[in-house]
Design an enzyme around this catalytic site. Structure first.
Site, PDB file in Angstrom:
ATOM      1  N   LYS A 137       0.814  -0.825  -0.278  1.00 50.59           N
ATOM      2  CA  LYS A 137       0.110   0.440  -0.039  1.00 50.59           C
ATOM      3  C   LYS A 137       0.566   0.893   0.046  1.00 50.59           C
ATOM      4  O   LYS A 137       2.213   1.200   0.008  1.00 50.59           O
ATOM      5  CB  LYS A 137      -1.032   0.116   1.592  1.00 50.59           C
ATOM      6  CG  LYS A 137      -1.681   0.597   1.299  1.00 50.59           C
ATOM      7  CD  LYS A 137      -3.148   0.191   0.449  1.00 50.59           C
ATOM      8  CE  LYS A 137      -4.354   1.160   0.373  1.00 50.59           C
ATOM      9  NZ  LYS A 137      -5.777   0.420  -0.037  1.00 50.59           N
TER      10      LYS A 137
ATOM     11  N   ASP B  85      -7.236   3.832  -4.442  1.00 51.51           N
ATOM     12  CA  ASP B  85      -7.661   4.333  -2.923  1.00 51.51           C
ATOM     13  C   ASP B  85      -8.175   5.839  -2.609  1.00 51.51           C
ATOM     14  O   ASP B  85      -8.517   6.524  -3.246  1.00 51.51           O
ATOM     15  CB  ASP B  85      -6.958   3.916  -1.601  1.00 51.51           C
ATOM     16  CG  ASP B  85      -7.471   3.441  -0.917  1.00 51.51           C
ATOM     17  OD1 ASP B  85      -8.145   2.038  -0.847  1.00 51.51           O
ATOM     18  OD2 ASP B  85      -6.949   4.393   0.327  1.00 51.51           O
TER      19      ASP B  85
HETATM   20  P1  NDP Z   1     -12.915   7.864  -2.743  1.00 56.01           P
HETATM   21  O1  NDP Z   1     -12.309   8.826  -2.325  1.00 56.01           O
HETATM   22  O2  NDP Z   1     -13.641   8.000  -4.282  1.00 56.01           O
HETATM   23  O3  NDP Z   1     -14.156   7.752  -1.753  1.00 56.01           O
HETATM   24  C1  NDP Z   1     -14.076   8.303  -0.357  1.00 56.01           C
HETATM   25  C2  NDP Z   1     -15.105   8.376   0.224  1.00 56.01           C
HETATM   26  O4  NDP Z   1     -14.852   8.723   2.103  1.00 56.01           O
HETATM   27  C3  NDP Z   1     -15.906   9.861   0.734  1.00 56.01           C
HETATM   28  O5  NDP Z   1     -17.170   9.969   0.491  1.00 56.01           O
HETATM   29  C4  NDP Z   1     -15.397  10.768   1.580  1.00 56.01           C
HETATM   30  O6  NDP Z   1     -16.158  11.490   2.032  1.00 56.01           O
HETATM   31  C5  NDP Z   1     -15.825   9.617   2.224  1.00 56.01           C
HETATM   32  N1  NDP Z   1     -14.000   9.844   3.683  1.00 56.01           N
HETATM   33  C6  NDP Z   1     -13.086   9.946   3.036  1.00 56.01           C
HETATM   34  N2  NDP Z   1     -12.416  10.185   4.566  1.00 56.01           N
HETATM   35  C7  NDP Z   1     -13.261   9.707   5.601  1.00 56.01           C
HETATM   36  C8  NDP Z   1     -12.948  10.566   6.473  1.00 56.01           C
HETATM   37  N3  NDP Z   1     -11.812  10.293   7.411  1.00 56.01           N
HETATM   38  N4  NDP Z   1     -13.971  10.486   7.510  1.00 56.01           N
HETATM   39  C9  NDP Z   1     -15.478  10.513   6.910  1.00 56.01           C
HETATM   40  N5  NDP Z   1     -15.807  10.346   5.239  1.00 56.01           N
HETATM   41  C10 NDP Z   1     -14.472  10.205   4.802  1.00 56.01           C
HETATM   42  O7  NDP Z   1     -13.054   6.663  -2.361  1.00 56.01           O
HETATM   43  P2  NDP Z   1     -12.554   4.834  -1.903  1.00 56.01           P
HETATM   44  O8  NDP Z   1     -14.322   4.887  -2.714  1.00 56.01           O
HETATM   45  O9  NDP Z   1     -12.195   4.060  -2.824  1.00 56.01           O
HETATM   46  O10 NDP Z   1     -12.314   4.460  -0.792  1.00 56.01           O
HETATM   47  C11 NDP Z   1     -14.008   4.479   0.354  1.00 56.01           C
HETATM   48  C12 NDP Z   1     -13.123   3.048   0.727  1.00 56.01           C
HETATM   49  O11 NDP Z   1     -13.407   1.326   0.748  1.00 56.01           O
HETATM   50  C13 NDP Z   1     -11.670   2.804   1.368  1.00 56.01           C
HETATM   51  O12 NDP Z   1     -11.575   2.729   3.121  1.00 56.01           O
HETATM   52  C14 NDP Z   1     -10.576   2.899   0.815  1.00 56.01           C
HETATM   53  O13 NDP Z   1      -9.517   1.786   1.499  1.00 56.01           O
HETATM   54  C15 NDP Z   1     -11.811   0.697   0.591  1.00 56.01           C
HETATM   55  N6  NDP Z   1     -11.230   0.463  -0.287  1.00 56.01           N
HETATM   56  C16 NDP Z   1     -11.134   0.907  -1.719  1.00 56.01           C
HETATM   57  C17 NDP Z   1     -11.471  -0.119  -3.612  1.00 56.01           C
HETATM   58  C18 NDP Z   1     -10.820   0.643  -4.506  1.00 56.01           C
HETATM   59  O14 NDP Z   1     -10.552  -0.550  -5.255  1.00 56.01           O
HETATM   60  N7  NDP Z   1     -10.941   2.058  -4.463  1.00 56.01           N
HETATM   61  C19 NDP Z   1     -10.793  -1.333  -2.933  1.00 56.01           C
HETATM   62  C20 NDP Z   1     -10.913  -1.514  -1.671  1.00 56.01           C
HETATM   63  C21 NDP Z   1     -11.631  -1.085  -0.424  1.00 56.01           C
HETATM   64  P3  NDP Z   1     -14.702  13.284   1.390  1.00 56.01           P
HETATM   65  O15 NDP Z   1     -15.743  13.582  -0.210  1.00 56.01           O
HETATM   66  O16 NDP Z   1     -15.882  13.916   2.235  1.00 56.01           O
HETATM   67  O17 NDP Z   1     -13.598  13.344   1.114  1.00 56.01           O
HETATM   68  O1  2IT Z   2      -8.070  -1.545  -0.750  1.00 55.90           O
HETATM   69  C1  2IT Z   2      -7.667  -2.057  -2.029  1.00 55.90           C
HETATM   70  O2  2IT Z   2      -7.850  -3.527  -2.023  1.00 55.90           O
HETATM   71  C2  2IT Z   2      -7.867  -1.135  -3.069  1.00 55.90           C
HETATM   72  N1  2IT Z   2      -7.676  -0.485  -2.614  1.00 55.90           N
HETATM   73  C3  2IT Z   2      -7.470  -1.655  -4.341  1.00 55.90           C
HETATM   74  C4  2IT Z   2      -6.087  -2.230  -4.517  1.00 55.90           C
HETATM   75  C5  2IT Z   2      -5.811  -2.553  -6.370  1.00 55.90           C
HETATM   76  O3  2IT Z   2      -4.370  -2.741  -6.599  1.00 55.90           O
HETATM   77  O4  2IT Z   2      -7.001  -2.802  -7.123  1.00 55.90           O
END
Ligand code: NDP
Ligand code: 2IT
Length: 455
Positions: free
Chosen positions: A135, A175
């Protein structure tokens, strides 16, 4: 007598391990939290399989193979020089190249990236695909930055990172704060520096090596996993009220898939607050959210203004009555009181789209009440799974159809569910998915490490 002795021995191994681990990683509370949870699940298993204990597999798995920390200087639109910090935690390469996302958020620090990299090792192992865990990211805040500023930051970040990654070495992805726009800028810079068009990043655009379904994969997978859990109780999403947190990539496609399966999503949030729409966030309203968040980069409060829904500033959605809760924002976003409120309001299933969104005492509440609880490393593994499929397509120089990729994704989520049941089913028939995911993810990596000697 024997069982007392054994349990004393077990807890003292766990205590000694955790004490040493905390001393080696002082103040890294998120990393402590993630390792502690896994250790609790593994204690009995490791005592029953002394080969892992003797080879100090847990001690090795909680020590990153390598960490790179670097300066990221860039120039903002006013011509002023800015300095951020970049990281890549290369945690474990026993079963494949390091693989995992990049997070750009002002809260990023070593503890958060080590917890995420540690979780990623188990998650990637569960996917059945050959990927190690890593990561990275930066304390850079993409909010309020212009496209030009984001591009210059990404170029500077990749100028250093490019020395450490490669399609067979380490393959980053998105992420929080890193989506299609950022992956494009990062890929472009890598290509210029190396003069190579390779699958060094996943989450690429469709026209330049990306996989169909990768944007949808984490959200879809989280819902597929919840659906598998519901099936064990002869239930489904039909007619279910669902609360979702976040409004980014994962939350958006989670909402889309819940709608498709006949459930009704009534909340979304961002770091400023949440909206409650009892009529449900249907396809039309979701389109508005996607435009708002992915193009306008605005706040979720605007949804409430547009559709007349309720907006709760600085609050989280867990007080809203639901059947299923899908946290899709960030770590530690559901605490013990909120977990108790979920149960009191009749919630029967929590499937984690985010990484470690539930605090340890919230998880205890789920397990005590025997609800269906899918931990992030199992439930959100769909994203990295389709990243793995993107790597395969890049190696083959081919691209598969939506149906092919979605079919693979569904099957992988079902396989992860089966692994959790295999290792997590208790005597009374309850499935402890947390133990199942931790043990199931551990075995493959541990066996590979044993086979490869002292690595
Ligand atoms: P994005 O940046 O697309 O969206 C993040 C969302 O979460 C936004 O709505 C953001 O609000 C909110 N957020 C972020 N930080 C905080 C905080 N400290 N408190 C409250 N709200 C918060 O990210 P993703 O959708 O990609 O990721 C969301 C989660 O999913 C994370 O935990 C990530 O690690 C996990 N994840 C993502 C994957 C991926 O493929 N993208 C794969 C597996 C897991 P704001 O706009 O106000 O910042
Ligand atoms: O937390 C996760 O699994 C991710 N942000 C996606 C990682 C990836 O390599 O697609």
């Amino acid at each position: 007598m024997t069982s007392t002795m054994t349990s004393t021995k077990r807890s003292s191994f766990g205590e000694e391990f955790m004490n040493n681990f905390k001393n080696r990683n002082p103040g890294e509370i998120e990393f402590h939290q993630a390792v502690h949870e896994v250790t609790e699940s593994l204690l009995n298993f490791i005592e029953d399989n002394p080969k892992y204990k003797n080879a100090k597999i847990l001690e090795r798995m909680s020590e990153p193979e390598r960490i790179i920390i670097f300066r990221v200087p860039w120039v903002d639109d006013k011509g002023e020089i800015q300095v951020n910090r970049g990281y890549r935690v290369e945690m474990n390469s026993a079963i494949g190249p390091y693989k995992g996302g990049l997070r750009f958020h002002p809260t990023v620090n070593l503890s958060i990236l080590k917890f995420l990299a540690f979780e990623q090792v188990f998650k990637n192992s569960l996917t059945t695909l050959p990927m190690g865990g890593g990561k990275g990211g930066s304390d850079f805040d993409p909010k309020q930055k212009t496209d030009g500023e984001v591009m210059r930051f990404c170029q500077s970040f990749m100028t250093e990172l490019s020395k450490h990654i490669g399609p067979n070495t380490d393959v980053p992805a998105g992420d929080i704060g890193v989506g299609g726009r950022e992956i494009g800028f990062l890929f472009g810079q890598y290509k210029r520096l190396r003069n190579e068009f390779t699958g060094v990043l996943t989450g690429k655009g469709r026209e330049w090596g990306g996989s169909l379904i990768r944007p949808e994969a984490t959200g879809y997978g989280t819902v597929y996993f919840a659906d598998e859990m519901l099936r064990t109780r002869n239930d489904s999403f039909k007619g279910k009220i669902v609360t979702v947190s976040g409004s980014g990539n994962v939350a958006q496609f989670t909402t889309e898939k819940v709608n498709e399966l006949g459930g009704k999503v009534v909340t979304l949030s961002d770091s400023s607050g949440f909206i409650h729409d009892p009529d449900g966030i249907d396809a039309e309203k979701l389109k508005f959210v996607m435009r708002l968040k992915n193009i306008k980069r605005g706040r979720i409060e605007e949804y409430a203004k547009k559709f007349g829904a309720e907006y709760y500033a600085n609050e989280r959605p867990w007080k809203i009555k639901c059947d299923v809760a899908l946290p899709c924002a960030t770590q530690n976003e559901i605490n013990k009181q909120e977990a108790e409120l979920l149960i009191k309001n009749g919630c029967i299933c929590v499937s984690e789209g985010a990484n470690m969104p539930s605090t340890p005492d919230a998880v205890d509440v789920y397990l005590k009440n025997k609800i269906l609880y899918g931990p992030g490393k199992a439930a959100n593994a769909g994203g990295v799974s389709v990243s793995g499929l993107e790597m395969s397509q890049n190696s083959l120089r081919m691209s598969w159809t939506r149906e092919e990729v979605d079919g693979h994704l569904k099957r992988i989520m079902q396989d992860i569910h089966t692994t959790c049941v295999k290792y997590g089913k208790t005597k009374d028939g309850f499935i402890n998915y947390m133990d199942g995911a931790n043990i199931g993810g551990f075995v493959k990596v541990a066996e590979a490490m044993l086979a490869q000697g002292l690595v």
